[in-house]
Every structure is written in structure tokens, then in C-alpha cells.
Design a protein around this motif. Sequence first.
Motif, mmCIF file in Angstrom:
data_model
loop_
_atom_site.group_PDB
_atom_site.id
_atom_site.type_symbol
_atom_site.label_atom_id
_atom_site.label_comp_id
_atom_site.label_asym_id
_atom_site.label_seq_id
_atom_site.Cartn_x
_atom_site.Cartn_y
_atom_site.Cartn_z
ATOM 1 N N LYS A 53 43.431 36.835 35.488
ATOM 2 C CA LYS A 53 42.015 36.211 35.435
ATOM 3 C C LYS A 53 41.663 35.519 34.313
ATOM 4 O O LYS A 53 42.273 35.691 33.372
ATOM 5 C CB LYS A 53 41.307 37.333 35.897
ATOM 6 N N LEU B 41 59.205 39.172 38.580
ATOM 7 C CA LEU B 41 57.880 39.534 38.637
ATOM 8 C C LEU B 41 56.938 38.443 38.333
ATOM 9 O O LEU B 41 56.793 37.877 37.413
ATOM 10 C CB LEU B 41 57.932 40.741 37.392
ATOM 11 N N GLU C 19 41.743 38.837 45.060
ATOM 12 C CA GLU C 19 41.221 39.818 43.957
ATOM 13 C C GLU C 19 40.543 39.316 42.865
ATOM 14 O O GLU C 19 39.701 39.900 42.223
ATOM 15 C CB GLU C 19 42.450 40.473 43.610
ATOM 16 N N ASN D 281 42.069 39.938 32.689
ATOM 17 C CA ASN D 281 42.510 41.163 33.551
ATOM 18 C C ASN D 281 43.794 40.608 34.602
ATOM 19 O O ASN D 281 43.592 39.549 34.669
ATOM 20 C CB ASN D 281 41.346 41.590 34.253
ATOM 21 N N ILE D 282 44.237 41.611 35.059
ATOM 22 C CA ILE D 282 45.381 41.387 35.966
ATOM 23 C C ILE D 282 44.974 41.788 37.435
ATOM 24 O O ILE D 282 44.326 42.667 37.421
ATOM 25 C CB ILE D 282 46.798 42.262 35.560
ATOM 26 N N CYS D 283 45.196 40.518 38.385
ATOM 27 C CA CYS D 283 44.633 40.880 39.591
ATOM 28 C C CYS D 283 45.804 40.936 40.764
ATOM 29 O O CYS D 283 45.072 41.392 41.770
ATOM 30 C CB CYS D 283 43.682 39.768 39.927
ATOM 31 N N ALA D 284 46.753 40.720 40.543
ATOM 32 C CA ALA D 284 47.953 40.663 41.378
ATOM 33 C C ALA D 284 49.401 40.702 40.727
ATOM 34 O O ALA D 284 49.668 40.355 39.713
ATOM 35 C CB ALA D 284 47.814 39.983 42.494
ATOM 36 N N LEU D 285 50.184 41.731 41.345
ATOM 37 C CA LEU D 285 51.521 41.770 40.583
ATOM 38 C C LEU D 285 52.341 41.817 42.152
ATOM 39 O O LEU D 285 52.144 42.187 43.157
ATOM 40 C CB LEU D 285 51.676 43.228 40.099
ATOM 41 N N GLN D 286 53.698 41.239 41.938
ATOM 42 C CA GLN D 286 54.514 41.241 42.932
ATOM 43 C C GLN D 286 56.008 41.103 42.193
ATOM 44 O O GLN D 286 56.461 40.451 41.678
ATOM 45 C CB GLN D 286 54.310 40.072 43.777
ATOM 46 N N LYS D 287 56.854 42.556 42.625
ATOM 47 C CA LYS D 287 58.231 42.342 42.063
ATOM 48 C C LYS D 287 58.948 41.625 43.174
ATOM 49 O O LYS D 287 58.619 42.067 44.639
ATOM 50 C CB LYS D 287 58.630 43.755 42.050
ATOM 51 N N ARG E 18 46.541 37.190 47.616
ATOM 52 C CA ARG E 18 46.117 38.196 46.610
ATOM 53 C C ARG E 18 45.525 37.764 45.388
ATOM 54 O O ARG E 18 44.514 38.321 44.795
ATOM 55 C CB ARG E 18 47.178 39.376 46.246
ATOM 56 N N ARG F 289 51.225 35.596 51.062
ATOM 57 C CA ARG F 289 50.601 36.675 50.659
ATOM 58 C C ARG F 289 50.210 36.951 49.271
ATOM 59 O O ARG F 289 49.476 37.567 48.664
ATOM 60 C CB ARG F 289 51.222 37.992 51.485
ATOM 61 N N LEU G 247 53.931 41.669 31.503
ATOM 62 C CA LEU G 247 52.287 41.445 31.304
ATOM 63 C C LEU G 247 51.619 40.848 30.225
ATOM 64 O O LEU G 247 50.769 39.627 30.195
ATOM 65 C CB LEU G 247 51.608 42.792 31.410
#
Lengths: 255, 227
Positions: free
Chosen positions: A215, A210, A109, A219-225, A105, A101, A240
Motif C-alpha cells: 500500500k 512470491l 484489501e 503496509n502489506i495488503c496481499a501475498l501469494q506464493k 485481493r 484473484r 517483503l
Amino acid sequence: MILQEQYLLNLASKGERIDKRKPDEYRKIVVEKDVIEKAEGSARVKIGETEVLVGIKMDTGEPYPDKPDDGVMIVGAEFSPVASPGFETGPPKEDAIELARVVDRGIREAGTIDTKKLCIKKGEKVWLVNIDIHVLNHSGNLIDAAALAAVTALWNAKMPELKGEKINYEKRTKKLPVKSKPITITFARIGESLFTDPNLDEENVMDMRLSVAVKDDDNICALQKGGIGTLSLEEIGKVLEAAIKKSKVIRKTIK
Amino acid sequence: MKRLNSRKPGELRPVVVKAGVIEQADGSALVSLGRTTAIAAVYGPAILHPRRLQLSDKTFLRTVYAMAPFSTTERVRPGHSRRSTEICMVTRHSLEPALFLEENPKAGISVYIDILQADSGTRTAGINAASVALADAGISMRDLVASVAVGKVDGEYFLDLEGKEEDVTKCDIPVAYMPRSKKVTLLQMDGDISAKEVKELVNLAVKGCEILYEKQKQALKERWSLK
């Protein structure tokens, strides 16, 4: 195990790592493309001892009702028992589902696949792109390795020819329409230190990780902790920034 | 874009938090944000079965998230999906930092979350309810966990997305936060925004969590008749 944990925590308190890497240093990355002839696209990525294989298989099928002229992408992950004494056979467990997943993402994204170009007949028939992650050796940081392998495989995938109802898998000429190269960078926290590309020893003692998908345009297109640890707002900002910097270097490994 | 129900960008939906809503459970809570309604029940700490799940150094925390079949426009098929499996996991990771699980090794605490109606923000509503339910069960905690999602629509930052707003947002960032310790315990995101925007949005989410935290405390005080 407890000795090892103490050792790693002691090192971390000095900002040092078990394999002498710098906090923002990856292990050696090796990217190979087109490793499975039968697949429409494939890539094998090694990060240190970690090894992940991604294969793309395409088929035709129905689009989603809310996106009648968009091709469909599906990401799956298999933790083969080959890859770790901790992996068992059977349906995917939590961590395999999370891996699939998170990779999904990032790619989705960022608009990596130009799904509009995968429409065959609006509302009825579109191309399905199956992206399957196969872990060959789990030595930490599967997310970054799988994401890199998936994007590499997509960028080198060739579409089978469609003649009427039949798909000719023997004849692959056109390239899969792709647009962007998202790169996923993971930081793990050990003690008070943040280290990128955690190896297995580090993953075993980290309290939190994290993952940041970046991209081409930063730009940031997904995050998951992940993990049971917590994050301060300053730490989020730091990760970041570091991830954006690192992504530029890693992106160059995609051929 | 104007917000639905003439909300301000930084405003939560109408919030209801109630503790002690399920008589059989050791602790329970209901949280609704607008039309999204989550109910959480806590059982334990109790001896954990099957025994192979027992942990020698801490309590095993089980979190189960499920959507009622009638909770959305299109019926939800009962049972686990890949989405619900992931939500179970991130919910557990969001709550665990608030608990002293080392107090009862080999025991188990089960947190069951049912989404009765879904109109965006179900995982965050579930975490809010679960946190109050754990406190209601008298389980020792470092902090409560409050949770909310934020997004960006037409260049504006929206707190607590609802229904159709979720279809047009440039990003969706669910955050869980421990207000006393000032730590983030859940952070996910999908979308396409700059790092600066991510930071600003997380800050907005934290503000929302602080408001929800007051509501959570209030609900617990009412339940236990404290002033």
C-alpha cells in the motif's frame, strides 16, 4: 529447454540474469491510460514485452446482503489465445483464475475503490465495477503488469450518469471514487537467487514466486506464493523488504 | 477482544487427526480443528488416464478440494468455483515439495479433499489431512506438511482463526510448513498490516504447524500400531 534451464541456473548461481538485469531491476515499464474509449476506464501496461490491457465497465445491481451499502467490484482475467502459444480458448483455467484473484485481493484489501460512495439505494441498488484483465502478450510477470494496469485504469475511470433507471454511458463526468494505489511486486526464485519481474524464460525455470501487494503507507495488503518451490523465513523477510522499496518507484508510473 | 471458547491467542482449536478413515482409499485421513472438518483420500500412484495428462519425468499430482453443500450456514453450490479452483492449485503447490514425484513418471496420484463442515481454515485443514493421507498411502515423502492460518484481532496475534474471528481480523494468512526441512510451502495473505507484523505472524503460524506436525505423526503411529 534443458540447456536453457542449465544456462539460467548457472547464471543465477552468480546472481546474474539472462538479460543482464540486476536482481531487483524491472524491465522497461510503459503505462498508457484511456486507451479504450468505450470503457469507463482503461489502461495498457507494458513491462518489457509483456503487455496487459485492463478495462473497467460499470453497471448497477444488487449489493451483497452482508454489505448493503457497498458498491461491488468484480475482477476477471482472460488469457486470450492471441497472447501466447500456450493459451487456449475456453473458460478460464487455474492460472487465469489465480491472476484475477491475486489482483482482486490487492485492490480490495487496499481499499482502492471507495465502495461506500458507490451506493445508490441501500440494500437495493449499488454500482458494480467490473475490472477485466485482458492479456495481450505473455512474456512473464503477468501479475505485476495486470495489477498496475488495473490500478491505473481505476484512477482514471469516469462514472456514467444515472438518470432514474437508465445509465447514460455517453455522458461520463464524475470520477470513480478511489483512495489508494497498491503496487504488486513479484519475486521469482531461480536456484538460490531471488529476481524481481521474471521474464518468460525465467518463469519457465523458476521453482517459486512470491507476489507482494504494497500500500501507499508501506503496509502489506496481499501475498501469494506460486509454484511448487518452498520458502525459508529469511527469504520471506527479504522479499517483503525489497518489495516495499521497489513499490515506491513503480507507484510513480501511475498517472 | 476475548477469543471464542476462551482460547489463548497462541492456542489451536481442539485438534483431531485420524489416519485410515476410508477403507476403499489407498490412504486417507480426517482432520478437524474445532468445528472445521476435512477428510482426504489418496488414490495411487496408478496409471494415469487420460494419457495426455501423463508427465514423462514425474508423477502427475491431482488435488481436488470441494466443500459439502451442507458445510456452511448458506448452502454451497456443488461444483467448482473460482475460489475452489485456486485452493486446488495452492494445495497442490503446498504438498508437492514433500513428495518424490520423480520416482514414478507417467503415473498419477489423486488427492481428494472434502470439507464436511466449514468454520474457517478449510484450506489449511485440507492440507493437514491430505499430507497424512499421502503418508498413510505409503507414498515416499521428504516431510509431512502441516498448515494453519493466523490473523490479527485488536492488535493481538491469533493462531488458527475460527468462525466469527475471521470477520473481524485485520488480516488472514494461511501458511503451510514442512517442519523437518523448515520450509514454507503455502503463503497467502489478505489484509492490511506492516511487513514486520507479517513476519511475526508467519512465525506464529510456524509454531502452530509444529504442534500439528506432532499430532499428524501421532495419528500415523496409531494407525500403524507403532510406538
